[in-house]
Design a protein around this motif. Sequence first.
Motif, PDB file in Angstrom:
ATOM      1  N   VAL A  67       0.852  -1.202   0.000  1.00 16.79           N
ATOM      2  CA  VAL A  67       0.000   0.000   0.000  1.00 16.79           C
ATOM      3  C   VAL A  67       0.884   1.247   0.000  1.00 16.79           C
ATOM      4  CG1 VAL A  67      -1.701   1.324   1.304  1.00 16.79           C
ATOM      5  CG2 VAL A  67      -1.985  -1.150   1.040  1.00 16.79           C
ATOM      6  N   GLU A  68       1.889   1.257   0.833  1.00 19.47           N
ATOM      7  CA  GLU A  68       2.818   2.391   0.912  1.00 19.47           C
ATOM      8  C   GLU A  68       3.566   2.593  -0.408  1.00 19.47           C
ATOM      9  OE1 GLU A  68       7.004   3.349   3.278  1.00 19.47           O
ATOM     10  OE2 GLU A  68       5.777   1.645   3.902  1.00 19.47           O
ATOM     11  N   TRP A  69       3.978   1.506  -1.022  1.00 19.93           N
ATOM     12  CA  TRP A  69       4.773   1.568  -2.244  1.00 19.93           C
ATOM     13  C   TRP A  69       3.934   1.559  -3.513  1.00 19.93           C
ATOM     14  CZ3 TRP A  69       9.050  -2.550  -0.879  1.00 19.93           C
ATOM     15  CH2 TRP A  69       9.884  -2.029   0.112  1.00 19.93           C
ATOM     16  N   ALA A  70       2.622   1.474  -3.397  1.00 21.20           N
ATOM     17  CA  ALA A  70       1.747   1.361  -4.567  1.00 21.20           C
ATOM     18  C   ALA A  70       1.969   2.449  -5.617  1.00 21.20           C
ATOM     19  CB  ALA A  70       0.283   1.318  -4.140  1.00 21.20           C
ATOM     20  N   PRO A  71       2.163   3.717  -5.266  1.00 23.84           N
ATOM     21  CA  PRO A  71       2.386   4.711  -6.323  1.00 23.84           C
ATOM     22  C   PRO A  71       3.595   4.359  -7.202  1.00 23.84           C
ATOM     23  CG  PRO A  71       1.857   5.822  -4.279  1.00 23.84           C
ATOM     24  CD  PRO A  71       2.053   4.366  -3.943  1.00 23.84           C
ATOM     25  N   ALA A  72       4.691   3.928  -6.590  1.00 25.05           N
ATOM     26  CA  ALA A  72       5.886   3.554  -7.364  1.00 25.05           C
ATOM     27  C   ALA A  72       5.636   2.285  -8.175  1.00 25.05           C
ATOM     28  CB  ALA A  72       7.076   3.356  -6.434  1.00 25.05           C
ATOM     29  N   LEU A  73       4.979   1.307  -7.578  1.00 20.06           N
ATOM     30  CA  LEU A  73       4.703   0.052  -8.283  1.00 20.06           C
ATOM     31  C   LEU A  73       3.763   0.293  -9.458  1.00 20.06           C
ATOM     32  CD1 LEU A  73       4.240  -2.360  -5.234  1.00 20.06           C
ATOM     33  CD2 LEU A  73       6.351  -1.720  -6.423  1.00 20.06           C
ATOM     34  N   ARG A  74       2.738   1.098  -9.225  1.00 19.82           N
ATOM     35  CA  ARG A  74       1.780   1.405 -10.289  1.00 19.82           C
ATOM     36  C   ARG A  74       2.454   2.170 -11.435  1.00 19.82           C
ATOM     37  NH1 ARG A  74      -3.518   0.818  -9.618  1.00 19.82           N
ATOM     38  NH2 ARG A  74      -3.948   2.679 -10.851  1.00 19.82           N
ATOM     39  N   ALA A  75       3.366   3.090 -11.101  1.00 20.07           N
ATOM     40  CA  ALA A  75       4.083   3.838 -12.141  1.00 20.07           C
ATOM     41  C   ALA A  75       4.915   2.894 -13.003  1.00 20.07           C
ATOM     42  CB  ALA A  75       4.972   4.908 -11.507  1.00 20.07           C
ATOM     43  N   CYS A  76       5.530   1.909 -12.384  1.00 24.73           N
ATOM     44  CA  CYS A  76       6.334   0.941 -13.139  1.00 24.73           C
ATOM     45  C   CYS A  76       5.473   0.061 -14.055  1.00 24.73           C
ATOM     46  CB  CYS A  76       7.127   0.060 -12.182  1.00 24.73           C
ATOM     47  SG  CYS A  76       8.548   0.890 -11.437  1.00 24.73           S
ATOM     48  N   LEU A  77       4.258  -0.201 -13.647  1.00 26.86           N
ATOM     49  CA  LEU A  77       3.376  -1.070 -14.431  1.00 26.86           C
ATOM     50  C   LEU A  77       2.517  -0.315 -15.439  1.00 26.86           C
ATOM     51  CD1 LEU A  77       2.137  -3.424 -11.566  1.00 26.86           C
ATOM     52  CD2 LEU A  77       3.811  -3.961 -13.355  1.00 26.86           C
ATOM     53  N   ALA A  78       2.425   0.994 -15.300  1.00 24.51           N
ATOM     54  CA  ALA A  78       1.463   1.796 -16.072  1.00 24.51           C
ATOM     55  C   ALA A  78       1.540   1.579 -17.577  1.00 24.51           C
ATOM     56  CB  ALA A  78       1.641   3.273 -15.741  1.00 24.51           C
ATOM     57  N   ASP A  79       2.709   1.564 -18.156  1.00 23.97           N
ATOM     58  CA  ASP A  79       2.843   1.433 -19.613  1.00 23.97           C
ATOM     59  C   ASP A  79       3.332   0.052 -20.027  1.00 23.97           C
ATOM     60  OD1 ASP A  79       2.048   4.085 -19.955  1.00 23.97           O
ATOM     61  OD2 ASP A  79       4.101   4.817 -19.697  1.00 23.97           O
ATOM     62  N   ARG A  80       3.112  -0.926 -19.180  1.00 24.22           N
ATOM     63  CA  ARG A  80       3.593  -2.284 -19.455  1.00 24.22           C
ATOM     64  C   ARG A  80       2.456  -3.284 -19.255  1.00 24.22           C
ATOM     65  NH1 ARG A  80       7.131   0.900 -16.998  1.00 24.22           N
ATOM     66  NH2 ARG A  80       9.035   1.312 -18.129  1.00 24.22           N
ATOM     67  N   PRO A  81       1.522  -3.341 -20.194  1.00 25.42           N
ATOM     68  CA  PRO A  81       0.374  -4.250 -20.050  1.00 25.42           C
ATOM     69  C   PRO A  81       0.838  -5.694 -19.831  1.00 25.42           C
ATOM     70  CG  PRO A  81       0.137  -2.883 -22.009  1.00 25.42           C
ATOM     71  CD  PRO A  81       1.509  -2.637 -21.473  1.00 25.42           C
ATOM     72  N   GLY A  82       0.210  -6.349 -18.878  1.00 30.61           N
ATOM     73  CA  GLY A  82       0.518  -7.742 -18.595  1.00 30.61           C
ATOM     74  C   GLY A  82       1.706  -7.960 -17.684  1.00 30.61           C
ATOM     75  N   ALA A  83       2.446  -6.902 -17.361  1.00 32.39           N
ATOM     76  CA  ALA A  83       3.599  -7.042 -16.454  1.00 32.39           C
ATOM     77  C   ALA A  83       3.099  -7.129 -15.017  1.00 32.39           C
ATOM     78  CB  ALA A  83       4.549  -5.866 -16.613  1.00 32.39           C
ATOM     79  N   MET A  84       3.938  -7.666 -14.148  1.00 31.93           N
ATOM     80  CA  MET A  84       3.626  -7.730 -12.723  1.00 31.93           C
ATOM     81  C   MET A  84       4.903  -7.513 -11.923  1.00 31.93           C
ATOM     82  SD  MET A  84       3.036 -11.850 -12.197  1.00 31.93           S
ATOM     83  CE  MET A  84       1.846 -11.991 -13.519  1.00 31.93           C
ATOM     84  N   VAL A  85       4.747  -7.032 -10.707  1.00 33.69           N
ATOM     85  CA  VAL A  85       5.860  -6.855  -9.790  1.00 33.69           C
ATOM     86  C   VAL A  85       6.014  -8.147  -9.005  1.00 33.69           C
ATOM     87  CG1 VAL A  85       6.719  -5.566  -7.795  1.00 33.69           C
ATOM     88  CG2 VAL A  85       5.441  -4.369  -9.597  1.00 33.69           C
ATOM     89  N   VAL A  86       7.219  -8.727  -9.011  1.00 32.68           N
ATOM     90  CA  VAL A  86       7.457  -9.967  -8.277  1.00 32.68           C
ATOM     91  C   VAL A  86       8.377  -9.774  -7.075  1.00 32.68           C
ATOM     92  CG1 VAL A  86       6.886 -11.507 -10.192  1.00 32.68           C
ATOM     93  CG2 VAL A  86       9.241 -10.684  -9.919  1.00 32.68           C
ATOM     94  N   ALA A  87       8.894  -8.564  -6.898  1.00 31.76           N
ATOM     95  CA  ALA A  87       9.678  -8.198  -5.714  1.00 31.76           C
ATOM     96  C   ALA A  87       9.828  -6.680  -5.717  1.00 31.76           C
ATOM     97  CB  ALA A  87      11.051  -8.868  -5.714  1.00 31.76           C
ATOM     98  N   ALA A  88      10.047  -6.114  -4.555  1.00 31.04           N
ATOM     99  CA  ALA A  88      10.282  -4.668  -4.452  1.00 31.04           C
ATOM    100  C   ALA A  88      11.136  -4.416  -3.219  1.00 31.04           C
ATOM    101  CB  ALA A  88       8.956  -3.913  -4.357  1.00 31.04           C
ATOM    102  N   TRP A  89      11.920  -3.345  -3.277  1.00 30.39           N
ATOM    103  CA  TRP A  89      12.794  -2.989  -2.172  1.00 30.39           C
ATOM    104  C   TRP A  89      13.151  -1.520  -2.258  1.00 30.39           C
ATOM    105  CZ3 TRP A  89      14.007  -5.864  -6.401  1.00 30.39           C
ATOM    106  CH2 TRP A  89      15.014  -5.391  -7.239  1.00 30.39           C
ATOM    107  N   GLU A  90      13.667  -0.986  -1.148  1.00 29.40           N
ATOM    108  CA  GLU A  90      14.121   0.401  -1.123  1.00 29.40           C
ATOM    109  C   GLU A  90      15.586   0.452  -1.540  1.00 29.40           C
ATOM    110  OE1 GLU A  90      12.878   1.252   3.001  1.00 29.40           O
ATOM    111  OE2 GLU A  90      11.752   2.906   2.101  1.00 29.40           O
ATOM    112  N   GLU A  91      15.886   1.464  -2.336  1.00 35.15           N
ATOM    113  CA  GLU A  91      17.257   1.652  -2.799  1.00 35.15           C
ATOM    114  C   GLU A  91      17.457   3.126  -3.098  1.00 35.15           C
ATOM    115  OE1 GLU A  91      19.015   0.535  -6.973  1.00 35.15           O
ATOM    116  OE2 GLU A  91      19.047  -1.246  -5.695  1.00 35.15           O
TER     117      GLU A  91
END
Length: 117
Positions: A26-50
Amino acid sequence: MRSALALALLPGLALAQEVAWETRVVEWAPALRACLADRPGAMVVAAWEEAGGVVARLLLPDATRQDCAGTALRPAGAARADEGLRAFMLERRCVDAWRVVDPDGRELGWLAYPGCG
């Protein structure tokens, strides 16, 4: 002797205290959604802070993996221990996916397993 044992156990203790990335979805959703926005069918399988931001490991429809920071893509790094246990996607792809909502009840996406897509 005790201090040597404690030092030997510290790496294991640190690992045990790590929190799974999907608990912060939920906290990271804006970043995750931005990464998926122009990539139909893609999914996030891991996430981390960097470097003060969120990096998302994407699984693309052609089964390749890329890392996304902001909206910039780069080749995926080494496989992560938590990679592929859960997947975040923008649309529901299987019946047992969990709906992710913000505190106001707005739908942010879905959590499932990578084979769901």
